[in-house]
Design an enzyme around this catalytic site. Structure first.
Site, PDB file in Angstrom:
ATOM      1  N   ARG A 165       0.845  -1.215   0.000  1.00  0.00           N
ATOM      2  CA  ARG A 165       0.000   0.000   0.000  1.00  0.00           C
ATOM      3  C   ARG A 165       0.872   1.254   0.000  1.00  0.00           C
ATOM      4  NH1 ARG A 165      -2.700  -3.847  -0.654  1.00  0.00           N
ATOM      5  NH2 ARG A 165      -4.588  -4.479   0.455  1.00  0.00           N
ATOM      6  N   SER A 239     -10.901   0.464   3.592  1.00  0.00           N
ATOM      7  CA  SER A 239     -10.147   0.209   4.827  1.00  0.00           C
ATOM      8  C   SER A 239      -9.563   1.522   5.337  1.00  0.00           C
ATOM      9  CB  SER A 239      -9.001  -0.756   4.558  1.00  0.00           C
ATOM     10  OG  SER A 239      -9.497  -1.948   4.019  1.00  0.00           O
ATOM     11  N   GLU A 335      -4.700   4.545   6.512  1.00  0.00           N
ATOM     12  CA  GLU A 335      -4.412   4.369   5.083  1.00  0.00           C
ATOM     13  C   GLU A 335      -5.003   5.534   4.285  1.00  0.00           C
ATOM     14  OE1 GLU A 335      -5.024   0.360   3.325  1.00  0.00           O
ATOM     15  OE2 GLU A 335      -6.216   1.395   1.800  1.00  0.00           O
TER      16      GLU A 335
HETATM   17  P1  FAD Z   1      -8.376   9.627  -4.452  1.00  0.00           P
HETATM   18  O1  FAD Z   1      -9.075   9.224  -3.216  1.00  0.00           O
HETATM   19  O2  FAD Z   1      -8.959  10.729  -5.237  1.00  0.00           O
HETATM   20  O3  FAD Z   1      -6.864   9.977  -4.087  1.00  0.00           O
HETATM   21  C1  FAD Z   1      -6.100   9.095  -3.318  1.00  0.00           C
HETATM   22  C2  FAD Z   1      -4.649   9.594  -3.282  1.00  0.00           C
HETATM   23  O4  FAD Z   1      -4.095   9.547  -4.587  1.00  0.00           O
HETATM   24  C3  FAD Z   1      -4.523  11.053  -2.848  1.00  0.00           C
HETATM   25  O5  FAD Z   1      -3.328  11.205  -2.132  1.00  0.00           O
HETATM   26  C4  FAD Z   1      -4.460  11.816  -4.168  1.00  0.00           C
HETATM   27  O6  FAD Z   1      -3.800  13.032  -4.027  1.00  0.00           O
HETATM   28  C5  FAD Z   1      -3.714  10.845  -5.053  1.00  0.00           C
HETATM   29  N1  FAD Z   1      -4.064  10.913  -6.466  1.00  0.00           N
HETATM   30  C6  FAD Z   1      -5.251  10.555  -7.017  1.00  0.00           C
HETATM   31  N2  FAD Z   1      -5.178  10.660  -8.363  1.00  0.00           N
HETATM   32  C7  FAD Z   1      -3.929  11.094  -8.646  1.00  0.00           C
HETATM   33  C8  FAD Z   1      -3.251  11.403  -9.861  1.00  0.00           C
HETATM   34  N3  FAD Z   1      -3.813  11.270 -11.073  1.00  0.00           N
HETATM   35  N4  FAD Z   1      -1.970  11.866  -9.782  1.00  0.00           N
HETATM   36  C9  FAD Z   1      -1.356  12.003  -8.587  1.00  0.00           C
HETATM   37  N5  FAD Z   1      -1.948  11.737  -7.411  1.00  0.00           N
HETATM   38  C10 FAD Z   1      -3.218  11.263  -7.442  1.00  0.00           C
HETATM   39  N6  FAD Z   1      -7.860   0.210  -1.991  1.00  0.00           N
HETATM   40  C11 FAD Z   1      -7.105  -0.900  -2.195  1.00  0.00           C
HETATM   41  O7  FAD Z   1      -5.888  -0.807  -2.354  1.00  0.00           O
HETATM   42  N7  FAD Z   1      -7.681  -2.143  -2.246  1.00  0.00           N
HETATM   43  C12 FAD Z   1      -9.015  -2.336  -2.105  1.00  0.00           C
HETATM   44  O8  FAD Z   1      -9.484  -3.454  -2.169  1.00  0.00           O
HETATM   45  C13 FAD Z   1      -9.827  -1.174  -1.860  1.00  0.00           C
HETATM   46  N8  FAD Z   1     -11.163  -1.319  -1.666  1.00  0.00           N
HETATM   47  C14 FAD Z   1     -11.922  -0.219  -1.414  1.00  0.00           C
HETATM   48  C15 FAD Z   1     -13.298  -0.383  -1.212  1.00  0.00           C
HETATM   49  C16 FAD Z   1     -14.119   0.706  -0.968  1.00  0.00           C
HETATM   50  C17 FAD Z   1     -15.590   0.513  -0.744  1.00  0.00           C
HETATM   51  C18 FAD Z   1     -13.550   2.019  -0.963  1.00  0.00           C
HETATM   52  C19 FAD Z   1     -14.423   3.219  -0.759  1.00  0.00           C
HETATM   53  C20 FAD Z   1     -12.185   2.205  -1.155  1.00  0.00           C
HETATM   54  C21 FAD Z   1     -11.356   1.082  -1.380  1.00  0.00           C
HETATM   55  N9  FAD Z   1      -9.968   1.212  -1.578  1.00  0.00           N
HETATM   56  C22 FAD Z   1      -9.197   0.105  -1.820  1.00  0.00           C
HETATM   57  C23 FAD Z   1      -9.320   2.541  -1.491  1.00  0.00           C
HETATM   58  C24 FAD Z   1      -9.378   3.341  -2.815  1.00  0.00           C
HETATM   59  O9  FAD Z   1     -10.417   2.903  -3.635  1.00  0.00           O
HETATM   60  C25 FAD Z   1      -8.071   3.237  -3.591  1.00  0.00           C
HETATM   61  O10 FAD Z   1      -7.004   3.748  -2.820  1.00  0.00           O
HETATM   62  C26 FAD Z   1      -8.122   3.998  -4.921  1.00  0.00           C
HETATM   63  O11 FAD Z   1      -6.965   3.757  -5.671  1.00  0.00           O
HETATM   64  C27 FAD Z   1      -8.296   5.503  -4.742  1.00  0.00           C
HETATM   65  O12 FAD Z   1      -8.579   6.059  -6.022  1.00  0.00           O
HETATM   66  P2  FAD Z   1      -9.180   7.499  -6.175  1.00  0.00           P
HETATM   67  O13 FAD Z   1      -9.132   7.842  -7.621  1.00  0.00           O
HETATM   68  O14 FAD Z   1     -10.515   7.575  -5.538  1.00  0.00           O
HETATM   69  O15 FAD Z   1      -8.113   8.366  -5.379  1.00  0.00           O
HETATM   70  P1  NAP Z   2     -10.097 -10.752   4.563  1.00  0.00           P
HETATM   71  O1  NAP Z   2     -10.068 -11.641   3.387  1.00  0.00           O
HETATM   72  O2  NAP Z   2     -11.157 -10.901   5.601  1.00  0.00           O
HETATM   73  O3  NAP Z   2      -8.686 -10.818   5.294  1.00  0.00           O
HETATM   74  C1  NAP Z   2      -8.406  -9.986   6.416  1.00  0.00           C
HETATM   75  C2  NAP Z   2      -7.006  -9.483   6.298  1.00  0.00           C
HETATM   76  O4  NAP Z   2      -6.095 -10.574   6.382  1.00  0.00           O
HETATM   77  C3  NAP Z   2      -6.784  -8.797   4.993  1.00  0.00           C
HETATM   78  O5  NAP Z   2      -6.581  -7.443   5.272  1.00  0.00           O
HETATM   79  C4  NAP Z   2      -5.583  -9.475   4.364  1.00  0.00           C
HETATM   80  O6  NAP Z   2      -4.499  -8.618   4.140  1.00  0.00           O
HETATM   81  C5  NAP Z   2      -5.156 -10.524   5.335  1.00  0.00           C
HETATM   82  N1  NAP Z   2      -5.141 -11.811   4.613  1.00  0.00           N
HETATM   83  C6  NAP Z   2      -6.166 -12.661   4.417  1.00  0.00           C
HETATM   84  N2  NAP Z   2      -5.760 -13.742   3.733  1.00  0.00           N
HETATM   85  C7  NAP Z   2      -4.452 -13.540   3.471  1.00  0.00           C
HETATM   86  C8  NAP Z   2      -3.484 -14.305   2.805  1.00  0.00           C
HETATM   87  N3  NAP Z   2      -3.776 -15.501   2.249  1.00  0.00           N
HETATM   88  N4  NAP Z   2      -2.246 -13.813   2.718  1.00  0.00           N
HETATM   89  C9  NAP Z   2      -1.934 -12.631   3.249  1.00  0.00           C
HETATM   90  N5  NAP Z   2      -2.823 -11.851   3.893  1.00  0.00           N
HETATM   91  C10 NAP Z   2      -4.060 -12.317   4.018  1.00  0.00           C
HETATM   92  O7  NAP Z   2     -10.082  -9.236   4.061  1.00  0.00           O
HETATM   93  P2  NAP Z   2     -11.267  -8.326   3.537  1.00  0.00           P
HETATM   94  O8  NAP Z   2     -11.371  -7.190   4.454  1.00  0.00           O
HETATM   95  O9  NAP Z   2     -12.477  -9.133   3.218  1.00  0.00           O
HETATM   96  O10 NAP Z   2     -10.665  -7.782   2.176  1.00  0.00           O
HETATM   97  C11 NAP Z   2     -10.412  -8.655   1.096  1.00  0.00           C
HETATM   98  C12 NAP Z   2      -9.324  -8.048   0.228  1.00  0.00           C
HETATM   99  O11 NAP Z   2      -9.746  -6.795  -0.292  1.00  0.00           O
HETATM  100  C13 NAP Z   2      -8.024  -7.783   0.996  1.00  0.00           C
HETATM  101  O12 NAP Z   2      -6.936  -8.063   0.154  1.00  0.00           O
HETATM  102  C14 NAP Z   2      -8.084  -6.311   1.310  1.00  0.00           C
HETATM  103  O13 NAP Z   2      -6.803  -5.708   1.381  1.00  0.00           O
HETATM  104  C15 NAP Z   2      -8.875  -5.762   0.126  1.00  0.00           C
HETATM  105  N6  NAP Z   2      -9.641  -4.571   0.520  1.00  0.00           N
HETATM  106  C16 NAP Z   2      -8.957  -3.404   0.670  1.00  0.00           C
HETATM  107  C17 NAP Z   2      -9.628  -2.251   1.021  1.00  0.00           C
HETATM  108  C18 NAP Z   2      -8.890  -0.937   1.129  1.00  0.00           C
HETATM  109  O14 NAP Z   2      -9.522   0.093   1.208  1.00  0.00           O
HETATM  110  N7  NAP Z   2      -7.580  -0.939   1.114  1.00  0.00           N
HETATM  111  C19 NAP Z   2     -10.990  -2.281   1.243  1.00  0.00           C
HETATM  112  C20 NAP Z   2     -11.645  -3.497   1.126  1.00  0.00           C
HETATM  113  C21 NAP Z   2     -10.959  -4.643   0.749  1.00  0.00           C
HETATM  114  P3  NAP Z   2      -4.369  -7.698   2.810  1.00  0.00           P
HETATM  115  O15 NAP Z   2      -5.240  -6.548   3.065  1.00  0.00           O
HETATM  116  O16 NAP Z   2      -2.930  -7.368   2.841  1.00  0.00           O
HETATM  117  O17 NAP Z   2      -4.781  -8.507   1.626  1.00  0.00           O
END
Ligand code: FAD
Ligand code: NAP
Length: 339
Positions: A165, A239, A335
């Site tokens: 991340r 998250s 995050e």
């Molecule tokens: P923004 O929220 O608009 O910006 C995020 C950051 O990126 C800010 O610092 C901004 O300044 C910068 N930024 C955005 N666009 C640019 C650009 N073009 N150039 C330079 N900087 C930029 N994230 C995960 O990693 N895994 C997931 O599974 C995941 N699941 C999610 C589920 C839900 C329901 C929600 C609401 C969010 C989730 N996220 C997840 C977080 C989010 O969707 C990601 O981080 C996504 O990449 C953000 O994109 P955005 O365009 O909305 O960025």
């Molecule tokens: P989950 O499957 O319930 O697992 C809980 C946590 O344990 C996750 O955060 C995941 O880490 C870790 N995990 C589970 N299985 C793993 C494996 N085999 N190896 C290493 N790490 C493991 O998680 P969840 O909340 O339902 O989300 C599912 C996936 O979507 C995850 O990968 C999560 O990161 C992603 N997600 C991200 C966001 C966001 O905003 N960043 C939001 C929703 C979902 P990791 O997170 O490192 O995978």
């Protein structure tokens, strides 16, 4: 018009928490050729916030900054052979639309990242990841405009310094550059990743023995929709906290008191602990304070039930951080980008 400059813009529909914060200076950029013109504008003296879909942002107050929203569109195949295809995708494209495009062509690599909200330009920022896949695995190049040097630049994968991340864009270059496009290498002869979580269970229940990318994307979408709140219905930014990485020694100490604490071994010295488990174990899951709270199905997700404020989410996140620190001696890290 390819550049739109707006004063006093409500951000209600530009952040997935749905907070009705006013942006004093707001610009939408629609074409890459117009990006250099931004530095000629009188607002260029202000700090900037580069915005995509606003799905990883928390606004606690009206930002004292110029918000530049990336809306540059375009998906182009720039190279192709019998094994793989290279795509240059504009930063303002919706990430999930790109996943659906790739899945529609049966190109492998990003199917496990289906339904992540936001834009392509933000994907390298925090090296988006889900279900055992990170976007760094398919990125060849990131192109951007650097506001400090006033030039277009590009980084190959190594220069992006991707981590969990994390990337150089989230640290050194945050709000100093605008990512205009990302180049991906996707595979025609791919190997699907079904190892994570419930993907294999869903495939088994559906009787799919030899899944293709569309089956993986469909399973991921099904799992996500069953446990994650849809921001269109309940405001959230996914998250809120990163999963903490602790030393093996610290983990061993914790297992004495919490024998069921989950941990994923990163190497012999470090273990990743799911932040959701820590928060749930401390009784926060489903807890509501006023109109904000911790989601009832996913303890990592903080939500706005409609009339909450960014400040209230911040306060809730601080209370959780302090509680987890006190109980487990673990420092959670937010995050979500806070403004
Ligand atoms: P923004 O929220 O608009 O910006 C995020 C950051 O990126 C800010 O610092 C901004 O300044 C910068 N930024 C955005 N666009 C640019 C650009 N073009 N150039 C330079 N900087 C930029 N994230 C995960 O990693 N895994 C997931 O599974 C995941 N699941 C999610 C589920 C839900 C329901 C929600 C609401 C969010 C989730 N996220 C997840 C977080 C989010 O969707 C990601 O981080 C996504 O990449 C953000 O994109 P955005 O365009 O909305 O960025
Ligand atoms: P989950 O499957 O319930 O697992 C809980 C946590 O344990 C996750 O955060 C995941 O880490 C870790 N995990 C589970 N299985 C793993 C494996 N085999 N190896 C290493 N790490 C493991 O998680 P969840 O909340 O339902 O989300 C599912 C996936 O979507 C995850 O990968 C999560 O990161 C992603 N997600 C991200 C966001 C966001 O905003 N960043 C939001 C929703 C979902 P990791 O997170 O490192 O995978």
């Amino acid at each position: 018009m390819s550049i739109q400059h707006i004063q006093h813009q409500s951000l209600k529909h530009y952040n997935t928490f749905g907070f009705d914060i006013e942006a004093p200076y707001f610009t939408v950029i629609n074409q890459v050729d117009d990006v250099p013109a931004l530095i000629e504008h009188e607002w260029n003296v202000m700090p900037k916030i580069i915005m995509g879909g606003g799905s990883n942002m928390l606004f606690t107050k009206s930002p004292d900054a110029w918000i530049i929203k990336n809306n540059i569109k375009g998906i182009n195949v720039i190279d192709e052979n019998e094994d793989s295809v290279m795509l240059e995708v504009a930063g303002g494209e919706v990430w999930h639309d790109l996943v659906m495009f790739a899945v529609g062509q049966d190109w492998g690599g990003i199917e496990n990242l289906a339904l992540i909200p936001g834009t392509v330009g933000a994907a390298p920022m925090q090296n988006i990841g889900a279900y055992g896949v990170e976007v760094k695995d398919v990125i060849e190049e990131v192109k951007f405009f650097d506001f400090e040097t006033e030039t277009f630049k590009s980084f190959d994968n190594a220069a992006c310094e991707f981590g969990y991340r994390d990337s150089i864009f989230k640290r050194l270059y945050k709000n100093k550059i605008l990512i205009t496009s990302v180049t991906f290498r996707l595979q025609k002869k791919y190997k699907v990743n079904t190892s994570y979580g419930a993907i294999q269970d869903v495939l088994d229940k559906r009787g799919i023995a030899a899944p293709i990318v569309k089956d993986i994307a469909s399973a991921v979408m099904y799992i996500r929709q069953s446990k994650l709140p849809d921001p269109k219905i309940i405001g959230n930014a996914g998250s809120f906290f990163k999963n903490p990485v602790i030393t093996t020694a610290h983990y061993t100490t914790l297992t004495a008191q919490y024998p069921d604490i989950p941990g994923y071994v990163l190497n012999e010295d470090y273990i990743k602990v799911p932040a959701g488990w820590l928060i749930e174990t401390n009784g926060w899951k489903g807890r509501r304070i006023g109109d904000v709270g911790v989601h009832e199905k996913q303890a990592l997700v903080l939500v706005n039930y409609g009339m909450g404020t960014g400040q209230a989410v911040w306060d809730l996140s601080t209370a959780i951080l302090e509680d987890i620190k006190g109980k487990f001696n673990i420092e959670l890290e937010r995050e979500v980008q806070v403004y």
